[in-house]
Motif scaffolding. Structure first.
Motif, PDB file in Angstrom:
ATOM      1  N   SER A  68       0.814  -1.223   0.000  1.00 21.44           N
ATOM      2  CA  SER A  68       0.000   0.000   0.000  1.00 21.44           C
ATOM      3  C   SER A  68       0.846   1.271   0.000  1.00 21.44           C
ATOM      4  CB  SER A  68      -0.985   0.020   1.171  1.00 21.44           C
ATOM      5  OG  SER A  68      -1.899  -1.042   1.035  1.00 21.44           O
ATOM      6  N   GLY A 106      -9.681  -3.758  -8.280  1.00 25.59           N
ATOM      7  CA  GLY A 106     -10.559  -2.686  -7.832  1.00 25.59           C
ATOM      8  C   GLY A 106      -9.791  -1.521  -7.256  1.00 25.59           C
ATOM      9  N   ASN A 107     -10.259  -1.001  -6.129  1.00 29.01           N
ATOM     10  CA  ASN A 107      -9.640   0.168  -5.513  1.00 29.01           C
ATOM     11  C   ASN A 107      -8.209  -0.059  -5.055  1.00 29.01           C
ATOM     12  OD1 ASN A 107     -11.879   1.743  -5.899  1.00 29.01           O
ATOM     13  ND2 ASN A 107     -12.754   1.299  -3.892  1.00 29.01           N
ATOM     14  N   SER A 108      -7.832  -1.302  -4.829  1.00 32.99           N
ATOM     15  CA  SER A 108      -6.462  -1.559  -4.368  1.00 32.99           C
ATOM     16  C   SER A 108      -5.428  -1.198  -5.434  1.00 32.99           C
ATOM     17  CB  SER A 108      -6.290  -3.012  -3.931  1.00 32.99           C
ATOM     18  OG  SER A 108      -6.355  -3.886  -5.031  1.00 32.99           O
ATOM     19  N   MET A 109      -5.869  -1.062  -6.679  1.00 30.28           N
ATOM     20  CA  MET A 109      -4.929  -0.669  -7.737  1.00 30.28           C
ATOM     21  C   MET A 109      -4.348   0.712  -7.490  1.00 30.28           C
ATOM     22  SD  MET A 109      -6.641  -2.250 -11.224  1.00 30.28           S
ATOM     23  CE  MET A 109      -7.267  -0.672 -11.642  1.00 30.28           C
ATOM     24  N   TRP A 110      -5.086   1.584  -6.807  1.00 30.74           N
ATOM     25  CA  TRP A 110      -4.630   2.958  -6.586  1.00 30.74           C
ATOM     26  C   TRP A 110      -3.493   3.050  -5.589  1.00 30.74           C
ATOM     27  CZ3 TRP A 110      -6.025   5.878 -10.300  1.00 30.74           C
ATOM     28  CH2 TRP A 110      -7.247   5.680 -10.926  1.00 30.74           C
ATOM     29  N   HIS A 111      -3.425   2.119  -4.642  1.00 32.17           N
ATOM     30  CA  HIS A 111      -2.387   2.215  -3.614  1.00 32.17           C
ATOM     31  C   HIS A 111      -1.415   1.048  -3.630  1.00 32.17           C
ATOM     32  CE1 HIS A 111      -4.620  -0.666  -1.144  1.00 32.17           C
ATOM     33  NE2 HIS A 111      -5.689   0.020  -1.458  1.00 32.17           N
ATOM     34  N   SER A 112      -1.475   0.215  -4.644  1.00 34.79           N
ATOM     35  CA  SER A 112      -0.606  -0.953  -4.721  1.00 34.79           C
ATOM     36  C   SER A 112       0.837  -0.580  -5.051  1.00 34.79           C
ATOM     37  CB  SER A 112      -1.129  -1.914  -5.801  1.00 34.79           C
ATOM     38  OG  SER A 112      -0.150  -2.891  -6.088  1.00 34.79           O
ATOM     39  N   GLY A 156       1.799   2.698  -2.629  1.00 31.12           N
ATOM     40  CA  GLY A 156       1.452   3.448  -3.823  1.00 31.12           C
ATOM     41  C   GLY A 156       2.700   3.805  -4.603  1.00 31.12           C
ATOM     42  N   ASN A 184      -4.567  -7.650  -6.639  1.00 28.44           N
ATOM     43  CA  ASN A 184      -4.575  -6.189  -6.764  1.00 28.44           C
ATOM     44  C   ASN A 184      -5.711  -5.839  -7.720  1.00 28.44           C
ATOM     45  OD1 ASN A 184      -2.459  -5.072  -5.176  1.00 28.44           O
ATOM     46  ND2 ASN A 184      -1.014  -6.076  -6.518  1.00 28.44           N
TER      47      ASN A 184
END
Length: 147
Positions: free
Chosen positions: A40, A98-104, A42, A96
């Motif tokens: 996380s 949904g939304n987890s793509m933004w902070h992965s 990012g 990774n």
């Protein structure tokens, strides 16, 4: 082919070792990854302090552990290892999506490669952290071996 491998789970993650074993069938592998888990993180980069790195052997692979983010690791690895052909990031322990793509951090490492003009590919597996040594992590690599 020169293959630079990074991740956000840290240099001692079983996912990075598994990926390195498979990638070695296609070329020369070098691992540059965070010294601790940076999930996380990012696309953060380190600008407020000096970064250090230490040579670390991972199995039979040359590796470097960095006190920085996944994006830092890719930038440092690409700088010190000229002409990497592709950057592989992963295998992330967990999807990774949904939304987890933004902070992965896993995806950020692949994006950093693209920003540097390299090909970047992020890989994830639906493996829980509690079962990180399960055969599920290795099962997907067998299809690559047969391909």
């Amino acid at each position: 082919m020169r293959i630079l491998i990074s991740n956000d789970d840290g240099i001692y993650s079983p996912g990075i070792a598994t990926l390195a074993k498979v990638a070695a069938r296609f070329g020369e592998v070098r691992i540059v990854a965070p010294d601790v888990e940076m999930s996380s993180a990012g696309h953060a980069v380190t600008a407020s302090r000096p970064m250090t790195y230490k040579r670390t052997v991972i199995g039979s692979f040359e590796g470097y552990r960095v006190n920085g983010t996944p994006a830092d690791c890719v930038a440092l690895g690409a700088y010190h290892w000229e002409k990497a052909d592709v950057v592989l990031s992963g295998i992330n322990l967990g999807n990774n999506l949904g939304n987890s793509m933004w902070h992965s951090g896993t995806l950020a490492a692949a994006k950093q490669a693209v920003l540097l003009g390299l090909r970047g590919i992020a890989l994830s597996a639906p493996v829980s952290r509690a079962k990180k040594n399960s055969p599920g992590l290795n099962s997907g690599t067998h299809s690559v071996d047969k391909g």
